[in-house]
Motif scaffolding. Structure first.
Motif, PDB file in Angstrom:
ATOM      1  N   HIS A 100       0.813  -1.225   0.000  1.00 52.86           N
ATOM      2  CA  HIS A 100       0.000   0.000   0.000  1.00 52.86           C
ATOM      3  C   HIS A 100       0.843   1.271   0.000  1.00 52.86           C
ATOM      4  CE1 HIS A 100      -3.272  -2.739   0.913  1.00 52.86           C
ATOM      5  NE2 HIS A 100      -2.593  -3.172   1.950  1.00 52.86           N
ATOM      6  N   THR A 101       2.078   1.169  -0.498  1.00 52.76           N
ATOM      7  CA  THR A 101       2.952   2.339  -0.545  1.00 52.76           C
ATOM      8  C   THR A 101       2.629   3.224  -1.739  1.00 52.76           C
ATOM      9  OG1 THR A 101       4.708   1.066   0.516  1.00 52.76           O
ATOM     10  CG2 THR A 101       5.358   3.096  -0.603  1.00 52.76           C
ATOM     11  N   VAL A 102       2.252   2.612  -2.854  1.00 56.25           N
ATOM     12  CA  VAL A 102       1.902   3.387  -4.042  1.00 56.25           C
ATOM     13  C   VAL A 102       0.421   3.193  -4.345  1.00 56.25           C
ATOM     14  CG1 VAL A 102       4.224   3.183  -4.982  1.00 56.25           C
ATOM     15  CG2 VAL A 102       2.479   1.536  -5.670  1.00 56.25           C
ATOM     16  N   ILE A 103      -0.127   4.141  -5.073  1.00 52.68           N
ATOM     17  CA  ILE A 103      -1.545   4.114  -5.410  1.00 52.68           C
ATOM     18  C   ILE A 103      -1.790   3.098  -6.520  1.00 52.68           C
ATOM     19  CG2 ILE A 103      -3.457   5.495  -6.310  1.00 52.68           C
ATOM     20  CD1 ILE A 103      -2.019   7.952  -5.178  1.00 52.68           C
ATOM     21  N   ALA A 104      -2.870   2.366  -6.409  1.00 50.96           N
ATOM     22  CA  ALA A 104      -3.251   1.443  -7.473  1.00 50.96           C
ATOM     23  C   ALA A 104      -3.433   2.217  -8.775  1.00 50.96           C
ATOM     24  CB  ALA A 104      -4.546   0.721  -7.101  1.00 50.96           C
ATOM     25  N   HIS A 124       2.219   6.903  -8.343  1.00 46.41           N
ATOM     26  CA  HIS A 124       2.332   7.944  -7.319  1.00 46.41           C
ATOM     27  C   HIS A 124       2.324   7.324  -5.929  1.00 46.41           C
ATOM     28  CE1 HIS A 124       1.631  11.216 -10.205  1.00 46.41           C
ATOM     29  NE2 HIS A 124       0.713  10.427 -10.749  1.00 46.41           N
ATOM     30  N   SER A 125       2.904   8.039  -4.977  1.00 44.27           N
ATOM     31  CA  SER A 125       2.881   7.603  -3.582  1.00 44.27           C
ATOM     32  C   SER A 125       1.465   7.698  -3.029  1.00 44.27           C
ATOM     33  CB  SER A 125       3.818   8.469  -2.734  1.00 44.27           C
ATOM     34  OG  SER A 125       5.161   8.293  -3.125  1.00 44.27           O
ATOM     35  N   ALA A 126       1.102   6.723  -2.204  1.00 50.49           N
ATOM     36  CA  ALA A 126      -0.229   6.697  -1.605  1.00 50.49           C
ATOM     37  C   ALA A 126      -0.239   7.479  -0.299  1.00 50.49           C
ATOM     38  CB  ALA A 126      -0.660   5.260  -1.354  1.00 50.49           C
ATOM     39  N   SER A 229      -8.643  15.776   3.982  1.00 51.47           N
ATOM     40  CA  SER A 229      -8.165  15.911   2.607  1.00 51.47           C
ATOM     41  C   SER A 229      -6.760  15.339   2.494  1.00 51.47           C
ATOM     42  CB  SER A 229      -8.176  17.379   2.176  1.00 51.47           C
ATOM     43  OG  SER A 229      -9.501  17.874   2.148  1.00 51.47           O
ATOM     44  N   ILE A 230      -6.583  14.439   1.538  1.00 53.86           N
ATOM     45  CA  ILE A 230      -5.306  13.751   1.343  1.00 53.86           C
ATOM     46  C   ILE A 230      -4.758  14.079  -0.044  1.00 53.86           C
ATOM     47  CG2 ILE A 230      -4.194  11.493   1.101  1.00 53.86           C
ATOM     48  CD1 ILE A 230      -4.819  12.169   3.959  1.00 53.86           C
ATOM     49  N   ALA A 231      -3.476  14.467  -0.103  1.00 53.37           N
ATOM     50  CA  ALA A 231      -2.772  14.670  -1.365  1.00 53.37           C
ATOM     51  C   ALA A 231      -1.861  13.473  -1.619  1.00 53.37           C
ATOM     52  CB  ALA A 231      -1.968  15.968  -1.314  1.00 53.37           C
ATOM     53  N   TYR A 232      -1.177  13.449  -2.768  1.00 55.76           N
ATOM     54  CA  TYR A 232      -0.265  12.352  -3.074  1.00 55.76           C
ATOM     55  C   TYR A 232       0.750  12.165  -1.945  1.00 55.76           C
ATOM     56  CZ  TYR A 232      -1.795  11.990  -7.956  1.00 55.76           C
ATOM     57  OH  TYR A 232      -2.522  11.794  -9.098  1.00 55.76           O
ATOM     58  N   GLY A 233       0.812  10.953  -1.400  1.00 57.08           N
ATOM     59  CA  GLY A 233       1.814  10.616  -0.406  1.00 57.08           C
ATOM     60  C   GLY A 233       1.636  11.276   0.947  1.00 57.08           C
ATOM     61  N   GLN A 234       0.529  11.975   1.162  1.00 55.70           N
ATOM     62  CA  GLN A 234       0.347  12.709   2.417  1.00 55.70           C
ATOM     63  C   GLN A 234      -0.102  11.779   3.541  1.00 55.70           C
ATOM     64  OE1 GLN A 234      -2.499  15.918   2.176  1.00 55.70           O
ATOM     65  NE2 GLN A 234      -1.432  17.097   3.749  1.00 55.70           N
ATOM     66  N   LYS A 235       0.409  12.030   4.747  1.00 56.97           N
ATOM     67  CA  LYS A 235       0.059  11.246   5.927  1.00 56.97           C
ATOM     68  C   LYS A 235      -0.557  12.169   6.967  1.00 56.97           C
ATOM     69  CE  LYS A 235       3.864   7.981   5.176  1.00 56.97           C
ATOM     70  NZ  LYS A 235       5.083   7.346   5.750  1.00 56.97           N
TER      71      LYS A 235
END
Length: 433
Positions: A100-104, A124-126, A229-235
């Motif tokens: 689950h590190t990268v987006i499907a 892209h990073s998930a 709200s989540i952006a690419y790779g945001q935690k």
């Protein structure tokens, strides 16, 4: 055997043999086609992700191959196909990361019969959301669950490089500490509902608020609070929430007025609606017993939701919500003996025969469930002229109405109902001579 017969037989045999040994049609023969490429993240290889080859002619899809990327991020996926399949199907690869590190992702490609094509993918990073959910008592909260509602637009992705597949978990579990992680998230807005599958405690939203009511749908809807709200790779992390409100229970029986149990195991049900219009349903057994678990403390109106054999009714009232008696329950409370009595549905029949200046009516009323006769009063109306008829012991009655002008006239026969049987009516028209 004649020479002519022998010749015909020999020719037929040769045709059969030729058909058996003839090579298959070129467009039906299968060959190995291959799609190869590399999966990268920020220009660097992504090893160990799954690449699956799919094809579809319509909405259904078929899996053709599945491989994992190598240490350098490359993959090669051979699959068998025909020229006809290549011409009529859509082909694509789906990329899924078990960590689950990268987006499907999804990428379309056009295969070549018996050849290799290249289709790489830059992924892209998930994103991820973490937090804690607990109960007021205890130290093991692993039974709790987190329901995830996120973006839905774009699920029919056709390989757009900038539009990731919207694949993310709809529910995640918790560790004994109550910690949870929702990962593999594509960009978008997310709302989390924290739940107890045992229904002992009421659900809450990720900010501690109560899930909103949806009166039109008659139930609980997902949290409508300000999303995460989540952006690419945001935690992101949520504040720790504690499910403090204990659920209530309401139970009872559904019977006909004469005490016969209504079977709730064959599609019949009972509905509970709270003061905000949120509704839940319960069915039960052949004895008419029902039980609502996991109710939010407050005021509830209980009604039946039955098939055509019975009239729907409310607890403490008749068939309308205005006359219903609310059931008040506190946190953790159990209200028992909430019994609902219903009338059996009736059906009215009428045979109409025109007479000079009017019409004669033979009417009958039967219970829908067993077609047994019903006694009571029926009102017959012909062109505005009204008569009442008392039904006899076999549920029948007759009346003739005269003094009606000639021509086509409307009529109505209405059964007024009794304590045991509900109302019913039948309409029609007759030509008065």
């Amino acid at each position: 055997m004649s020479i002519r017969s022998a010749t015909v037989s020999a020719v037929a045999l040769l045709l059969v043999v030729a058909a058996l040994v003839s090579p298959p049609r070129a467009d039906a023969a299968t060959a190995t086609s291959t799609v190869r490429g590399a999966v990268t993240l920020g220009g660097k290889p992504v090893p160990g992700v799954t690449v699956t080859v799919y094809a579809a002619e319509d909405e259904s899809r078929e899996q053709f191959a599945r491989v994992a990327t190598r240490a350098d991020g490359s993959f090669s996926a051979p699959f068998r196909t025909t020229k006809n399949e290549i011409a009529s199907n859509r082909y694509w690869i789906e990329i899924d990361d078990p960590t689950h590190t990268v987006i499907a992702a999804r990428r379309d490609f056009t295969p070549r019969y018996g050849q290799t094509v290249v289709r790489s993918a830059a992924v892209h990073s998930a994103g991820q959301v973490t937090g804690y959910v607990k109960l007021p008592t205890g130290t093991d909260f692993s039974r709790l669950r987190v329901q995830v509602e996120g973006p839905t637009d774009g699920q029919a992705n056709r390989g757009n490089e900038d539009n990731p597949r919207l694949v993310y978990p709809s529910t995640v579990g918790t560790r004994p500490s109550g910690f949870f992680r929702v990962w593999g998230l594509p960009p978008g807005d997310y709302r989390l509902t924290l739940t107890d599958p045992t229904l002992e405690y009421q659900p809450e939203c990720h900010d501690g608020s109560v899930p909103a009511a949806d009166p039109e749908a008659g139930g609980y809807e997902a949290c409508t609070i300000t999303p995460i709200s989540i952006a690419y790779g945001q935690k992101k992390s949520t504040t720790t929430q504690v499910l403090n409100v204990r659920s209530a229970t309401i139970s009872g029986r559904v019977r006909t007025v004469d005490g016969t149990a209504v079977d709730l195991s064959d599609g019949n049900a009972v509905r509970a609606v709270d003061s905000q219009g949120r509704g839940v349903y319960a069915s039960s057994n052949s004895s008419g017993v029902f039980r609502f678990r996991g109710l939010r403390p407050g005021s509830w109106k209980i009604s039946t939701f039955l098939d055509s054999r019975y009239e729907d009714s409310y607890y403490g009232g008749d068939g309308t919500a205005a006359d219903a008696e609310p059931v008040e329950v506190g946190a953790g409370a159990k209200a028992t003996g909430v019994n609902i009595y219903v009338r059996q549905a009736s059906r009215t029949y009428a045979t109409v025969k025109p007479v000079t200046g009017g019409a004669g009516f033979t009417v009958a009323v039967r219970k829908v469930a067993d077609r047994s006769p019903v006694q009571g009063v029926v009102v017959v109306v012909l062109d505005g002229e009204r008569r009442t008829v008392d039904l006899d012991s076999v549920g029948r009655g007759t009346v003739t109405i005269t003094g009606i002008p000639k021509g086509k006239r409307s009529w109505k026969v209405a059964f007024l109902g009794t304590a045991e049987a509900g109302t019913s009516r039948v309409l029609g028209s007759v030509t008065v001579p």
